[in-house]
Write a protein that holds these residues in place. Structure first.
Motif, PDB file in Angstrom:
ATOM      1  N   PRO A  37       0.945  -1.065  -0.152  1.00  0.00           N
ATOM      2  CA  PRO A  37       0.048  -0.167  -0.058  1.00  0.00           C
ATOM      3  C   PRO A  37       0.838   1.125  -0.011  1.00  0.00           C
ATOM      4  CG  PRO A  37      -0.066  -0.954   2.127  1.00  0.00           C
ATOM      5  CD  PRO A  37       0.834  -1.970   1.314  1.00  0.00           C
ATOM      6  N   GLN A  38       0.368   2.233  -0.284  1.00  0.00           N
ATOM      7  CA  GLN A  38       1.302   3.559  -0.353  1.00  0.00           C
ATOM      8  C   GLN A  38       1.938   3.944   0.699  1.00  0.00           C
ATOM      9  OE1 GLN A  38      -0.802   7.578  -0.605  1.00  0.00           O
ATOM     10  NE2 GLN A  38      -0.560   7.271  -2.906  1.00  0.00           N
ATOM     11  N   HIS A  39       1.423   3.829   1.987  1.00  0.00           N
ATOM     12  CA  HIS A  39       1.905   4.241   3.325  1.00  0.00           C
ATOM     13  C   HIS A  39       3.236   3.234   3.279  1.00  0.00           C
ATOM     14  CE1 HIS A  39      -0.827   0.969   4.766  1.00  0.00           C
ATOM     15  NE2 HIS A  39       0.058   0.882   5.479  1.00  0.00           N
ATOM     16  N   ASP A  40       3.396   2.003   2.800  1.00  0.00           N
ATOM     17  CA  ASP A  40       4.391   1.168   3.193  1.00  0.00           C
ATOM     18  C   ASP A  40       5.364   1.596   1.855  1.00  0.00           C
ATOM     19  OD1 ASP A  40       3.532  -0.236   5.197  1.00  0.00           O
ATOM     20  OD2 ASP A  40       2.955  -2.009   3.973  1.00  0.00           O
ATOM     21  N   LEU A  41       4.963   1.699   0.755  1.00  0.00           N
ATOM     22  CA  LEU A  41       5.893   2.230  -0.615  1.00  0.00           C
ATOM     23  C   LEU A  41       6.641   3.653   0.038  1.00  0.00           C
ATOM     24  CD1 LEU A  41       6.555   1.886  -3.384  1.00  0.00           C
ATOM     25  CD2 LEU A  41       4.474   3.438  -3.996  1.00  0.00           C
ATOM     26  N   TYR A  42       5.791   4.629   0.697  1.00  0.00           N
ATOM     27  CA  TYR A  42       6.646   5.692   1.164  1.00  0.00           C
ATOM     28  C   TYR A  42       7.752   5.484   2.137  1.00  0.00           C
ATOM     29  CZ  TYR A  42       6.992  10.480   3.336  1.00  0.00           C
ATOM     30  OH  TYR A  42       7.568  11.666   3.500  1.00  0.00           O
ATOM     31  N   LYS A  43       7.327   4.480   3.057  1.00  0.00           N
ATOM     32  CA  LYS A  43       8.502   4.134   4.113  1.00  0.00           C
ATOM     33  C   LYS A  43       9.574   3.344   3.311  1.00  0.00           C
ATOM     34  CE  LYS A  43       7.089   0.799   6.653  1.00  0.00           C
ATOM     35  NZ  LYS A  43       6.368   0.064   7.692  1.00  0.00           N
ATOM     36  N   THR A  55      10.523  15.237  -2.955  1.00  0.00           N
ATOM     37  CA  THR A  55      11.353  14.602  -3.827  1.00  0.00           C
ATOM     38  C   THR A  55      10.853  12.979  -3.930  1.00  0.00           C
ATOM     39  OG1 THR A  55      13.208  15.976  -3.636  1.00  0.00           O
ATOM     40  CG2 THR A  55      13.687  13.826  -4.667  1.00  0.00           C
ATOM     41  N   ILE A  56      10.787  12.520  -2.771  1.00  0.00           N
ATOM     42  CA  ILE A  56      10.348  11.102  -2.719  1.00  0.00           C
ATOM     43  C   ILE A  56       8.914  10.942  -3.307  1.00  0.00           C
ATOM     44  CG2 ILE A  56       9.401  10.900  -0.342  1.00  0.00           C
ATOM     45  CD1 ILE A  56      11.646   8.300  -2.206  1.00  0.00           C
ATOM     46  N   CYS A  57       7.912  11.847  -3.036  1.00  0.00           N
ATOM     47  CA  CYS A  57       6.543  11.948  -3.611  1.00  0.00           C
ATOM     48  C   CYS A  57       6.736  11.974  -4.822  1.00  0.00           C
ATOM     49  CB  CYS A  57       5.823  13.068  -2.935  1.00  0.00           C
ATOM     50  SG  CYS A  57       5.175  12.728  -1.428  1.00  0.00           S
ATOM     51  N   GLU A  58       7.403  13.025  -5.735  1.00  0.00           N
ATOM     52  CA  GLU A  58       7.594  12.955  -6.966  1.00  0.00           C
ATOM     53  C   GLU A  58       7.925  11.635  -7.614  1.00  0.00           C
ATOM     54  OE1 GLU A  58       6.661  15.261  -9.227  1.00  0.00           O
ATOM     55  OE2 GLU A  58       5.599  16.647  -7.396  1.00  0.00           O
ATOM     56  N   ALA A  59       8.992  11.020  -7.118  1.00  0.00           N
ATOM     57  CA  ALA A  59       9.707   9.850  -7.659  1.00  0.00           C
ATOM     58  C   ALA A  59       8.750   8.717  -7.608  1.00  0.00           C
ATOM     59  CB  ALA A  59      10.994   9.560  -6.724  1.00  0.00           C
ATOM     60  N   LEU A  60       7.977   8.500  -6.484  1.00  0.00           N
ATOM     61  CA  LEU A  60       7.093   7.447  -6.387  1.00  0.00           C
ATOM     62  C   LEU A  60       5.741   7.743  -6.745  1.00  0.00           C
ATOM     63  CD1 LEU A  60       8.264   6.104  -2.787  1.00  0.00           C
ATOM     64  CD2 LEU A  60       9.126   5.485  -5.175  1.00  0.00           C
ATOM     65  N   LYS A  61       5.384   8.848  -7.214  1.00  0.00           N
ATOM     66  CA  LYS A  61       4.143   9.283  -7.812  1.00  0.00           C
ATOM     67  C   LYS A  61       2.989   9.130  -6.638  1.00  0.00           C
ATOM     68  CE  LYS A  61       5.345   9.322 -12.401  1.00  0.00           C
ATOM     69  NZ  LYS A  61       6.785   9.851 -12.147  1.00  0.00           N
ATOM     70  N   ILE A  62       3.283   9.940  -5.680  1.00  0.00           N
ATOM     71  CA  ILE A  62       2.632   9.789  -4.434  1.00  0.00           C
ATOM     72  C   ILE A  62       2.382  11.371  -4.232  1.00  0.00           C
ATOM     73  CG2 ILE A  62       2.297   9.525  -1.793  1.00  0.00           C
ATOM     74  CD1 ILE A  62       4.334   7.322  -2.120  1.00  0.00           C
ATOM     75  N   PRO A  63       0.870  11.987  -4.110  1.00  0.00           N
ATOM     76  CA  PRO A  63       0.601  13.107  -3.857  1.00  0.00           C
ATOM     77  C   PRO A  63       1.444  13.635  -2.720  1.00  0.00           C
ATOM     78  CG  PRO A  63      -1.312  11.604  -4.330  1.00  0.00           C
ATOM     79  CD  PRO A  63      -0.366  10.893  -3.942  1.00  0.00           C
ATOM     80  N   GLY A  67       2.228  12.292   1.354  1.00  0.00           N
ATOM     81  CA  GLY A  67       3.332  11.994   1.621  1.00  0.00           C
ATOM     82  C   GLY A  67       3.593  12.557   3.052  1.00  0.00           C
ATOM     83  N   THR A  68       3.030  13.846   3.331  1.00  0.00           N
ATOM     84  CA  THR A  68       3.077  14.732   4.048  1.00  0.00           C
ATOM     85  C   THR A  68       2.244  14.004   5.756  1.00  0.00           C
ATOM     86  OG1 THR A  68       3.331  16.883   3.146  1.00  0.00           O
ATOM     87  CG2 THR A  68       2.535  16.841   5.516  1.00  0.00           C
ATOM     88  N   ARG A  70       1.775  10.666   5.408  1.00  0.00           N
ATOM     89  CA  ARG A  70       2.529   9.463   5.927  1.00  0.00           C
ATOM     90  C   ARG A  70       3.861   9.790   6.772  1.00  0.00           C
ATOM     91  NH1 ARG A  70      -1.522   7.704   4.003  1.00  0.00           N
ATOM     92  NH2 ARG A  70      -1.890   7.056   1.979  1.00  0.00           N
ATOM     93  N   LYS A  71       4.304  11.118   6.489  1.00  0.00           N
ATOM     94  CA  LYS A  71       5.396  11.372   7.116  1.00  0.00           C
ATOM     95  C   LYS A  71       5.195  11.642   8.733  1.00  0.00           C
ATOM     96  CE  LYS A  71       8.142  15.849   7.372  1.00  0.00           C
ATOM     97  NZ  LYS A  71       7.553  16.535   8.612  1.00  0.00           N
ATOM     98  N   ARG A  72       4.232  12.399   8.914  1.00  0.00           N
ATOM     99  CA  ARG A  72       3.689  12.632  10.507  1.00  0.00           C
ATOM    100  C   ARG A  72       3.515  11.295  11.059  1.00  0.00           C
ATOM    101  NH1 ARG A  72       0.704  17.196   8.204  1.00  0.00           N
ATOM    102  NH2 ARG A  72      -1.032  16.041   7.938  1.00  0.00           N
ATOM    103  N   LYS A  73       2.792  10.575  10.529  1.00  0.00           N
ATOM    104  CA  LYS A  73       2.242   9.078  11.112  1.00  0.00           C
ATOM    105  C   LYS A  73       3.675   8.668  11.417  1.00  0.00           C
ATOM    106  CE  LYS A  73      -0.493   5.371  11.892  1.00  0.00           C
ATOM    107  NZ  LYS A  73       0.256   4.690  13.075  1.00  0.00           N
ATOM    108  N   LEU A  74       4.561   8.227  10.500  1.00  0.00           N
ATOM    109  CA  LEU A  74       5.945   7.654  10.900  1.00  0.00           C
ATOM    110  C   LEU A  74       6.810   8.395  11.719  1.00  0.00           C
ATOM    111  CD1 LEU A  74       6.976   6.638   7.012  1.00  0.00           C
ATOM    112  CD2 LEU A  74       6.422   5.027   8.921  1.00  0.00           C
ATOM    113  N   GLU A  75       6.772   9.617  11.717  1.00  0.00           N
ATOM    114  CA  GLU A  75       7.403  10.320  12.809  1.00  0.00           C
ATOM    115  C   GLU A  75       7.036  10.098  14.053  1.00  0.00           C
ATOM    116  OE1 GLU A  75       9.472  14.592  11.009  1.00  0.00           O
ATOM    117  OE2 GLU A  75       7.018  14.114  11.067  1.00  0.00           O
ATOM    118  N   LYS A  76       5.669   9.993  14.128  1.00  0.00           N
ATOM    119  CA  LYS A  76       4.644   9.913  15.568  1.00  0.00           C
ATOM    120  C   LYS A  76       5.265   8.530  16.212  1.00  0.00           C
ATOM    121  CE  LYS A  76       0.229   9.719  17.567  1.00  0.00           C
ATOM    122  NZ  LYS A  76      -1.250   9.980  17.194  1.00  0.00           N
ATOM    123  N   ASP A  77       5.170   7.393  15.224  1.00  0.00           N
ATOM    124  CA  ASP A  77       5.706   6.071  15.435  1.00  0.00           C
ATOM    125  C   ASP A  77       7.091   6.018  15.841  1.00  0.00           C
ATOM    126  OD1 ASP A  77       2.850   5.664  15.134  1.00  0.00           O
ATOM    127  OD2 ASP A  77       3.129   4.736  13.296  1.00  0.00           O
ATOM    128  N   GLY A  78       7.900   6.796  15.689  1.00  0.00           N
ATOM    129  CA  GLY A  78       9.417   6.843  15.770  1.00  0.00           C
ATOM    130  C   GLY A  78      10.060   5.846  14.571  1.00  0.00           C
TER     131      GLY A  78
END
Length: 111
Positions: A37-43, A55-63, A67-68, A70-78
């Motif tokens: 899924p998209q959140h795993d692809l971003y990670k 840059t990663i969003c453009e490369a992976l074709k994620i809006p 991406g923002t 996904r970033k917040r969630k991953l930061e929150k989860d450490g």
């Protein structure tokens, strides 16, 4: 300093990121998108390539907005580290923080 980055250079950068991720995972971007899924692809993308959100969003074709989130969630989860200092985004040419989900890269981001 001129912050404008030519479209050709941007495409070369995006191709390089995708090729790096494909090489390190052993899967094409299409296969990765089908398998994750998209959140795993971003990670996954930020595990294999330390760069900015845009840059990663453009490369992976994620809006970028997704991406923002996904970033917040991953930061929150450490599970994601942002650079302490801002650097020049290789895609926009503006100052931005670099991101990684690879713990081996965390110390570099803290410098």
């Amino acid at each position: 300093m001129n912050n404008s980055i030519k479209a050709k250079d941007k495409q070369i950068l995006l191709n390089h990121i995708v090729q790096t991720i494909e090489q390190k995972t052993g899967l094409s971007l299409l296969q990765l998108k089908r398998k994750h899924p998209q959140h795993d692809l971003y990670k996954i993308g930020l595990f294999y390539f330390t760069t900015t959100n845009k840059t990663i969003c453009e490369a992976l074709k994620i809006p970028v907005e997704a991406g923002t989130r996904r970033k917040r969630k991953l930061e929150k989860d450490g599970r994601l580290m942002s650079s302490i200092k801002k650097g020049i985004c290789p895609f926009t040419g503006h100052k931005a923080r670099f991101l990684s989900t690879n713990p081996d890269q965390y110390n570099k981001l803290l410098e």
